[in-house]
Design an enzyme around this catalytic site. Structure first.
Site, PDB file in Angstrom:
ATOM      1  N   GLY A   1      -4.523  -4.205  -3.801  1.00 53.67           N
ATOM      2  CA  GLY A   1      -5.510  -3.177  -4.121  1.00 53.67           C
ATOM      3  C   GLY A   1      -4.732  -1.938  -4.496  1.00 53.67           C
ATOM      4  O   GLY A   1      -4.076  -1.338  -3.645  1.00 53.67           O
ATOM      5  N   HIS A   2      -4.742  -1.595  -5.759  1.00 53.65           N
ATOM      6  CA  HIS A   2      -3.927  -0.480  -6.241  1.00 53.65           C
ATOM      7  C   HIS A   2      -4.841   0.651  -6.695  1.00 53.65           C
ATOM      8  O   HIS A   2      -5.704   0.445  -7.552  1.00 53.65           O
ATOM      9  CB  HIS A   2      -3.027  -0.943  -7.401  1.00 53.65           C
ATOM     10  CG  HIS A   2      -1.990  -1.934  -6.967  1.00 53.65           C
ATOM     11  ND1 HIS A   2      -1.043  -2.459  -7.806  1.00 53.65           N
ATOM     12  CD2 HIS A   2      -1.742  -2.483  -5.750  1.00 53.65           C
ATOM     13  CE1 HIS A   2      -0.266  -3.290  -7.136  1.00 53.65           C
ATOM     14  NE2 HIS A   2      -0.671  -3.329  -5.891  1.00 53.65           N
TER      15      HIS A   2
ATOM     16  N   GLN B   1       1.966  -6.036  -3.222  1.00 51.59           N
ATOM     17  CA  GLN B   1       2.450  -6.198  -1.841  1.00 51.59           C
ATOM     18  C   GLN B   1       3.721  -5.358  -1.612  1.00 51.59           C
ATOM     19  O   GLN B   1       3.845  -4.309  -2.190  1.00 51.59           O
ATOM     20  CB  GLN B   1       2.696  -7.685  -1.519  1.00 51.59           C
ATOM     21  CG  GLN B   1       1.415  -8.491  -1.362  1.00 51.59           C
ATOM     22  CD  GLN B   1       0.758  -8.872  -2.665  1.00 51.59           C
ATOM     23  OE1 GLN B   1       1.367  -9.498  -3.516  1.00 51.59           O
ATOM     24  NE2 GLN B   1      -0.496  -8.518  -2.836  1.00 51.59           N
TER      25      GLN B   1
ATOM     26  N   LYS C   1       1.996   2.060  -5.046  1.00 52.85           N
ATOM     27  CA  LYS C   1       2.570   1.477  -6.280  1.00 52.85           C
ATOM     28  C   LYS C   1       1.661   1.708  -7.484  1.00 52.85           C
ATOM     29  O   LYS C   1       2.137   1.959  -8.591  1.00 52.85           O
ATOM     30  CB  LYS C   1       2.783  -0.043  -6.099  1.00 52.85           C
ATOM     31  CG  LYS C   1       3.752  -0.391  -4.992  1.00 52.85           C
ATOM     32  CD  LYS C   1       3.783  -1.884  -4.719  1.00 52.85           C
ATOM     33  CE  LYS C   1       2.489  -2.454  -4.216  1.00 52.85           C
ATOM     34  NZ  LYS C   1       2.068  -1.991  -2.887  1.00 52.85           N
TER      35      LYS C   1
ATOM     36  N   ASP D   1       0.812  -1.225   0.000  1.00 53.02           N
ATOM     37  CA  ASP D   1       0.000   0.000   0.000  1.00 53.02           C
ATOM     38  C   ASP D   1       0.842   1.270   0.000  1.00 53.02           C
ATOM     39  O   ASP D   1       0.420   2.309   0.522  1.00 53.02           O
ATOM     40  CB  ASP D   1      -0.968   0.029   1.211  1.00 53.02           C
ATOM     41  CG  ASP D   1      -1.906  -1.156   1.209  1.00 53.02           C
ATOM     42  OD1 ASP D   1      -2.292  -1.602   0.117  1.00 53.02           O
ATOM     43  OD2 ASP D   1      -2.257  -1.622   2.308  1.00 53.02           O
TER      44      ASP D   1
HETATM   45  P1  GDP Z   1      -0.706   0.380  -3.533  1.00 52.29           P
HETATM   46  O1  GDP Z   1      -1.316  -0.890  -3.058  1.00 52.29           O
HETATM   47  O2  GDP Z   1       0.764   0.444  -3.263  1.00 52.29           O
HETATM   48  O3  GDP Z   1      -1.018   0.715  -4.958  1.00 52.29           O
HETATM   49  O4  GDP Z   1      -1.362   1.546  -2.644  1.00 52.29           O
HETATM   50  P2  GDP Z   1      -2.937   1.687  -2.271  1.00 52.29           P
HETATM   51  O5  GDP Z   1      -3.647   2.205  -3.444  1.00 52.29           O
HETATM   52  O6  GDP Z   1      -3.437   0.457  -1.624  1.00 52.29           O
HETATM   53  O7  GDP Z   1      -2.860   2.746  -1.096  1.00 52.29           O
HETATM   54  C1  GDP Z   1      -2.339   4.009  -1.294  1.00 52.29           C
HETATM   55  C2  GDP Z   1      -3.423   5.039  -0.913  1.00 52.29           C
HETATM   56  O8  GDP Z   1      -2.832   6.325  -0.811  1.00 52.29           O
HETATM   57  C3  GDP Z   1      -4.487   5.188  -1.988  1.00 52.29           C
HETATM   58  O9  GDP Z   1      -5.695   5.593  -1.381  1.00 52.29           O
HETATM   59  C4  GDP Z   1      -3.934   6.308  -2.867  1.00 52.29           C
HETATM   60  O10 GDP Z   1      -4.937   7.001  -3.584  1.00 52.29           O
HETATM   61  C5  GDP Z   1      -3.330   7.193  -1.826  1.00 52.29           C
HETATM   62  N1  GDP Z   1      -2.167   7.976  -2.248  1.00 52.29           N
HETATM   63  C6  GDP Z   1      -1.134   7.602  -3.056  1.00 52.29           C
HETATM   64  N2  GDP Z   1      -0.195   8.574  -3.098  1.00 52.29           N
HETATM   65  C7  GDP Z   1      -0.658   9.570  -2.289  1.00 52.29           C
HETATM   66  C8  GDP Z   1      -0.127  10.823  -1.879  1.00 52.29           C
HETATM   67  O11 GDP Z   1       0.963  11.233  -2.257  1.00 52.29           O
HETATM   68  N3  GDP Z   1      -0.889  11.565  -1.009  1.00 52.29           N
HETATM   69  C9  GDP Z   1      -2.098  11.147  -0.548  1.00 52.29           C
HETATM   70  N4  GDP Z   1      -2.771  11.926   0.297  1.00 52.29           N
HETATM   71  N5  GDP Z   1      -2.618   9.969  -0.914  1.00 52.29           N
HETATM   72  C10 GDP Z   1      -1.898   9.184  -1.764  1.00 52.29           C
HETATM   73  P1  IMO Z   2      -0.879  -4.125  -2.264  1.00 53.62           P
HETATM   74  O1  IMO Z   2      -0.420  -4.650  -3.581  1.00 53.62           O
HETATM   75  C1  IMO Z   2      -1.008  -4.575   2.069  1.00 53.62           C
HETATM   76  C2  IMO Z   2      -1.012  -8.668   3.631  1.00 53.62           C
HETATM   77  C3  IMO Z   2      -2.293  -9.090   4.337  1.00 53.62           C
HETATM   78  C4  IMO Z   2      -1.717 -10.054   5.358  1.00 53.62           C
HETATM   79  C5  IMO Z   2      -0.598 -10.749   4.583  1.00 53.62           C
HETATM   80  C6  IMO Z   2      -1.007 -12.086   3.967  1.00 53.62           C
HETATM   81  O2  IMO Z   2      -2.180  -3.422  -2.308  1.00 53.62           O
HETATM   82  O3  IMO Z   2       0.208  -3.346  -1.590  1.00 53.62           O
HETATM   83  P2  IMO Z   2      -2.505 -12.759   1.901  1.00 53.62           P
HETATM   84  O4  IMO Z   2      -3.968 -12.503   1.619  1.00 53.62           O
HETATM   85  O5  IMO Z   2      -1.585 -12.223   0.861  1.00 53.62           O
HETATM   86  O6  IMO Z   2      -2.218 -14.203   2.212  1.00 53.62           O
HETATM   87  O7  IMO Z   2      -2.228 -11.958   3.258  1.00 53.62           O
HETATM   88  O8  IMO Z   2      -0.239  -9.861   3.530  1.00 53.62           O
HETATM   89  N1  IMO Z   2      -1.206  -8.145   2.259  1.00 53.62           N
HETATM   90  C7  IMO Z   2      -1.172  -6.852   1.940  1.00 53.62           C
HETATM   91  N2  IMO Z   2      -1.026  -5.758   2.716  1.00 53.62           N
HETATM   92  N3  IMO Z   2      -1.085  -4.443   0.742  1.00 53.62           N
HETATM   93  C8  IMO Z   2      -1.191  -5.527  -0.056  1.00 53.62           C
HETATM   94  O9  IMO Z   2      -1.175  -5.454  -1.393  1.00 53.62           O
HETATM   95  C9  IMO Z   2      -1.280  -6.798   0.542  1.00 53.62           C
HETATM   96  N4  IMO Z   2      -1.406  -8.054   0.064  1.00 53.62           N
HETATM   97  C10 IMO Z   2      -1.346  -8.869   1.128  1.00 53.62           C
HETATM   98  O10 IMO Z   2      -2.926  -7.995   4.930  1.00 53.62           O
HETATM   99  O11 IMO Z   2      -1.128  -9.336   6.408  1.00 53.62           O
HETATM  100 MG    MG Z   3      -2.870  -1.553  -1.845  1.00 56.85          MG
END
Ligand code: GDP
Ligand code: IMO
Ligand code: MG
Length: 430
Positions: A40-41, A225, A16, A13
């Protein structure tokens, strides 16, 4: 042209998806190489927010071909749902734009049922998985009993494989976990329908990527991840079941190391984690609330896949150094710098102390990690809202100093800083 890799440098999270979307503007191909719909991206373009779980974050660009590589585990129901949702929003997900490796393994309802059963059995020791069947699907892959996407092209063999798979898992579900069996006929019928729709998307992704690179096209590998969720280099057993790190990009796409160009780590300006396991710089109380947010903003720290509140803490350079070593990072993207605005003093962990002894590396053993006390540097904060800043020189001096500090501590340049979720809320630092 090279293969450039994007990798989460913390516990996932990190942003990416938004960084992939940004860099996809200059790429011809974007490929996911590991994980499944546990990811979840989020990609935010103006008022449009896309939450992608399986489809690469390059899909919003209509000139980019997206590939789901062999290292990914695919729940076809989720994939089709995601494809339909994108198509309804005008995004092209035809086979020309979205291709699936024949070697990718499938996630079935039996894997999901097992994931839930195992987590329930672990009780207080639960990993806190996303319950998407990820662990059981990779378990089947490694134990050589998995079902690969290539079978979508062979309906008879697929039906047989699904029947045998569900029956075998029903034994475990009913006899060991006391759960209801799944109906193998229903699962087989569902998979026959998925196969019909997904078969036209099948490719040998290694060959496609190799061809693209040979033809001078640029390929971006999108990690899911993060380094600390890596099956080997993460906080085992509180990890996922794949290799989200640089090595995983190679095996997960079917290319060798010589094609790699940049390896970009993505890190938040602080640290978050979902699920269980030690977290040395974890905060609670007011500062945790401050970093997590209340949920009022879309970017507040609640899981994109599960909606769970994320655990939050200060930035940890021990973790980033570990990520640098494991992945040979050539650059870093620092996200969510805007969230630190208004905090008077910002702490950064520079090492750990155990029983009076300082260590600078990330311990492999969780019991040791749980005893680590963070050693902090304290940096002055800034008051200004920076979400509209687009030029590094326009950032408050202390925000510039924070970015420079992280870069110098890590020995890696930070060419991208994000100050908001939107595609445009980006500072490119030359
Ligand atoms: P990922 O899994 O690495 O793609 O990241 P996620 O999408 O799960 O979580 C990142 C969260 O932070 C999302 O809600 C993005 O919209 C938000 N986000 C990403 N970059 C920024 C930033 O620079 N500032 C803020 N406020 N939110 C951001
Ligand atoms: P993105 O790509 C954050 C975590 C789960 C749990 C552990 C194992 O959005 O960054 P799993 O379902 O993979 O067997 O769970 O890994 N986990 C993540 N945490 N971002 C993710 O993906 C994750 N994918 C798995 O919360 O702790
Ligand atoms: Mg994510």
């Amino acid at each position: 042209m090279p293969l450039n890799i994007i990798i989460g440098a913390q516990w996932g999270d990190e942003g990416k998806g938004r960084i992939t979307d940004l860099l996809a503007a200059k790429a011809d191909v974007v490929a996911r190489y590991s994980g499944g719909d546990n990811a979840g991206h989020t990609v935010t373009i103006g008022a449009d927010v896309f939450k992608l779980h399986l489809i690469p974050s390059g899909i919003i660009h209509d000139t980019v071909a997206c590939i789901i590589g062999n290292g990914v585990v695919i729940n076809p129901k989720v994939l089709l749902h995601e494809m339909d949702a994108l198509a309804a929003r005008g995004v092209d997900v035809s086979p020309a734009c979205l291709q699936i490796s024949r070697r990718a393994h499938l996630i079935t309802p039996a894997h999901i049922a097992l994931d839930k059963a195992k987590e329930m059995q672990r009780g207080a020791e639960a990993i806190g998985t996303t319950l998407r069947g990820i662990g059981p699907a990779y378990t089947d892959k490694i134990s050589r009993t998995g079902i690969r996407a290539g079978l979508f092209a062979d309906p008879e063999e697929l039906a047989e494989a699904i029947q045998a798979h569900v029956e075998a898992h029903n034994e475990v579900l009913t006899k060991i976990y006391n759960m209801e069996p799944l109906d193998a006929n229903v699962v087989a019928a569902d998979f026959a329908a998925y196969a019909q729709r997904l078969a036209p998307h099948l490719v040998d992704s290694g060959v496609v990527i190799d061809e693209a690179l040979r033809n001078g096209r640029s390929v971006l590998a999108e990690g899911a991840q993060g380094t600390l969720l890596d099956i080997d280099h993460g906080t085992y057993p509180f990890v996922t079941s794949s290799a989200p790190t640089a090595g995983g990009a190679l095996t997960g796409l079917g290319v060798g190391p010589k094609v790699v160009g940049e390896i970009m780590g993505v890190a938040k300006a602080f640290t978050t984690r979902v699920g269980s396991g030690p977290f040395p710089t974890e905060l609670d109380g007011d500062m945790a609330m401050r970093l997590r947010g209340t949920g009022a903003n879309p970017w507040d720290e609640y899981g994109t896949t599960t909606g769970r509140p994320r655990r939050v803490g200060w930035l940890d350079m021990v973790i980033l150094r570990h990520a640098h070593r494991v992945n040979s990072l050539t650059e870093l993207a620092l996200t969510k710098l805007d969230i630190l605005s208004g905090i008077p003093e910002i702490k950064v962990c520079v090492g750990y102390e155990i029983d009076g002894v300082r260590i600078d590396y990330f311990p492999s053993d969780l019991r040791t990690l749980a005893r680590c006390q963070p050693i902090y540097d304290t940096l002055p904060g800034w008051q200004e809202d920076i979400m509209d800043v687009r030029d590094f020189a326009q950032l408050p001096a202390n925000a510039q100093a924070y970015v420079n500090y992280v870069s110098e501590q890590l020995g890696v340049p930070i060419p991208i800083i994000s100050v908001g979720p939107g595609r445009a809320q980006t500072i490119l630092k030359g």
